[in-house]
Scaffold this motif. Structure first.
Motif, PDB file in Angstrom:
ATOM      1  N   VAL A 270      11.453 -29.796  18.364  1.00  0.00           N
ATOM      2  CA  VAL A 270      12.447 -30.237  17.180  1.00  0.00           C
ATOM      3  C   VAL A 270      12.631 -28.949  15.978  1.00  0.00           C
ATOM      4  O   VAL A 270      13.534 -28.522  14.971  1.00  0.00           O
ATOM      5  CB  VAL A 270      11.913 -30.948  16.288  1.00  0.00           C
ATOM      6  N   LYS A 271      11.458 -28.575  16.215  1.00  0.00           N
ATOM      7  CA  LYS A 271      11.015 -26.746  15.368  1.00  0.00           C
ATOM      8  C   LYS A 271      12.615 -25.919  15.559  1.00  0.00           C
ATOM      9  O   LYS A 271      13.633 -24.614  14.934  1.00  0.00           O
ATOM     10  CB  LYS A 271      10.193 -26.168  15.291  1.00  0.00           C
ATOM     11  N   HIS A 272      12.289 -25.372  17.350  1.00  0.00           N
ATOM     12  CA  HIS A 272      13.310 -24.364  18.041  1.00  0.00           C
ATOM     13  C   HIS A 272      14.177 -24.838  17.994  1.00  0.00           C
ATOM     14  O   HIS A 272      15.362 -23.832  18.508  1.00  0.00           O
ATOM     15  CB  HIS A 272      12.133 -23.591  18.581  1.00  0.00           C
ATOM     16  N   GLY A 273      14.408 -26.087  18.404  1.00  0.00           N
ATOM     17  CA  GLY A 273      16.077 -26.763  18.999  1.00  0.00           C
ATOM     18  C   GLY A 273      16.895 -27.495  17.848  1.00  0.00           C
ATOM     19  O   GLY A 273      18.160 -27.414  17.779  1.00  0.00           O
ATOM     20  N   ILE A 274      16.889 -28.319  17.550  1.00  0.00           N
ATOM     21  CA  ILE A 274      17.161 -29.241  16.449  1.00  0.00           C
ATOM     22  C   ILE A 274      17.273 -28.578  15.110  1.00  0.00           C
ATOM     23  O   ILE A 274      18.726 -28.802  14.508  1.00  0.00           O
ATOM     24  CB  ILE A 274      16.364 -30.423  16.538  1.00  0.00           C
ATOM     25  N   CYS A 275      16.477 -27.824  14.836  1.00  0.00           N
ATOM     26  CA  CYS A 275      16.264 -27.513  13.403  1.00  0.00           C
ATOM     27  C   CYS A 275      17.667 -26.735  12.893  1.00  0.00           C
ATOM     28  O   CYS A 275      18.155 -26.544  12.264  1.00  0.00           O
ATOM     29  CB  CYS A 275      15.180 -26.875  13.158  1.00  0.00           C
ATOM     30  N   ASN A 276      17.483 -25.505  14.429  1.00  0.00           N
ATOM     31  CA  ASN A 276      18.446 -24.609  14.322  1.00  0.00           C
ATOM     32  C   ASN A 276      20.083 -25.297  14.762  1.00  0.00           C
ATOM     33  O   ASN A 276      21.017 -24.057  14.800  1.00  0.00           O
ATOM     34  CB  ASN A 276      18.348 -23.656  15.947  1.00  0.00           C
ATOM     35  N   LEU A 277      20.396 -26.024  14.974  1.00  0.00           N
ATOM     36  CA  LEU A 277      21.465 -26.946  15.423  1.00  0.00           C
ATOM     37  C   LEU A 277      21.898 -27.926  15.001  1.00  0.00           C
ATOM     38  O   LEU A 277      21.342 -29.096  14.334  1.00  0.00           O
ATOM     39  CB  LEU A 277      21.493 -27.814  16.687  1.00  0.00           C
TER      40      LEU A 277
END
Length: 358
Positions: A270-277
């Motif tokens: 969530v923090k390094h993937g979804i949050c940045n998209l």
């Protein structure tokens, strides 16, 4: 002495050895004099068995009072020599007393003739046997001490391992809690209902996690329940941007895993993937049992413009790697990497169930 009698086998071996010495002494008496073999045996065997107990206890307590290395070697040798000589002389006196009793006219058999040579033999044998008893006791005491030290070292290692695992596990809670509280704080000003739902899910998450803390291992199914609480919290924050696909077979759900092992991987996703998209993405969680191994995979999309190493190289993966190493050593492995704008983490670990440990 006490160590020798700590079990029936040790006591039996101790008494059989001394019985052999009694038979040998009786045989020597019969061969070196005109004493009948029966008389010699009836004199030597009871006398030797009594000496086995008395000399054994005496040597044991002296060995405990004068341990090797803790006292000067000359002092230890002098004390044991004096004790051996005194024991040998007392053994001869007891032998004279026993011989006098067996030589009474009312008894069916007569005693033996205690010549000066036989008396000297008894004293010398008593000194020698006392020295042998002391040597055996020193060996047994050192053996018991070494085993106790080894057991204490093992217990210390286990305690240190549990403490380190507890430390690694509890690092996750503040990390996640701070993020969640920041999100709740942000939502209170724009969506009070969402903040309330997030607070309730957060309470459920920590209630579940505290229940898991009491166990060294939980089933993967229980771990997934915790992950669902976590994702429910994050979905309040991200809405439709956060989607989840879970493919875990029944055999995998029954396998045991360390508590909070998968949650930091999902948190990283969530923090390094979804949050940045801006458009979000799908977090995929898969687990299958293949014979004696449990395979777990977590992958998520990442921003193609971010560095390839981004995707969770911090506290989450560090905790999982160290906890797997502590719990399974070389039997478990974790690998991660980026492929086609997806960051994936693969875990292979022993597939243990509750039934396997009963």
């Amino acid at each position: 002495m006490l160590e020798a009698f700590s079990n029936r086998r040790g006591a039996a071996i101790y008494m059989v050895v001394w019985l052999f010495f009694g038979l040998a002494l009786g045989g020597v008496i019969a061969l070196t004099s005109d004493t009948p073999l029966a008389n010699a045996m009836l004199f030597a065997i009871p006398l030797n068995m009594v000496y086995a107990l008395v000399a054994g206890y005496s040597a044991y307590y002296l060995c405990r009072a004068y341990p090797l290395g803790a006292r000067p070697a000359g002092t230890v040798a002098a004390v044991l020599t004096v004790a051996a000589v005194v024991s040998g002389v007392l053994w001869l006196l007891v032998g004279h007393l026993w011989n006098a009793v067996t030589a009474l006219p009312d008894l069916a058999w007569a005693g033996i003739v205690l010549t000066p040579q036989l008396s000297a033999l008894i004293v010398g044998l008593g000194i020698l046997l006392y020295g042998c008893a002391a040597a055996v006791h020193y060996l047994v005491i050192e053996f018991v001490r070494a085993r106790s030290a080894e057991r204490r070292e093992l217990e210390s290692q286990l305690l240190a391992q549990e403490a380190e695992l507890r430390m690694l596990r509890t690092q996750i809670d503040p990390h996640f809690l701070f993020n969640s509280l920041n999100s709740i704080s942000a939502l209170t000003s724009c969506d009070a209902g969402a903040a309330r739902r997030m607070t309730l899910e957060l309470a459920s998450f920590f209630r579940q996690s505290l229940g898991m803390e009491a166990h060294k291992m939980v089933t993967l199914g229980e771990e997934l329940v915790l992950i669902r609480h976590f994702l429910a919290i994050e979905q309040v924050r991200f809405g439709d941007r956060l989607r989840v696909a879970c493919a875990v077979d029944d055999a995998a759900q029954a396998c045991l895993v360390p508590p909070m092992l998968i949650q930091p991987l999902v948190e990283n996703a969530v923090k390094h993937g979804i949050c940045n998209l801006p458009e979000g993405g799908v977090i995929r969680i898969a687990a299958q049992r293949a014979g004696s191994l449990l395979h777990i995979r977590v992958d998520n999309p990442v921003d193609e413009d971010l560095h390839a190493g981004t995707g969770g190289s911090g506290i989450g993966l560090a905790n999982v790697r160290q906890r797997l190493a502590r719990a399974y050593k070389h039997e478990a492995s974790i690998r991660w990497g980026r492929q086609d704008n997806n960051f994936n983490v693969d875990i292979a670990m022993p597939a243990h169930t509750t039934a396997d440990r009963e």
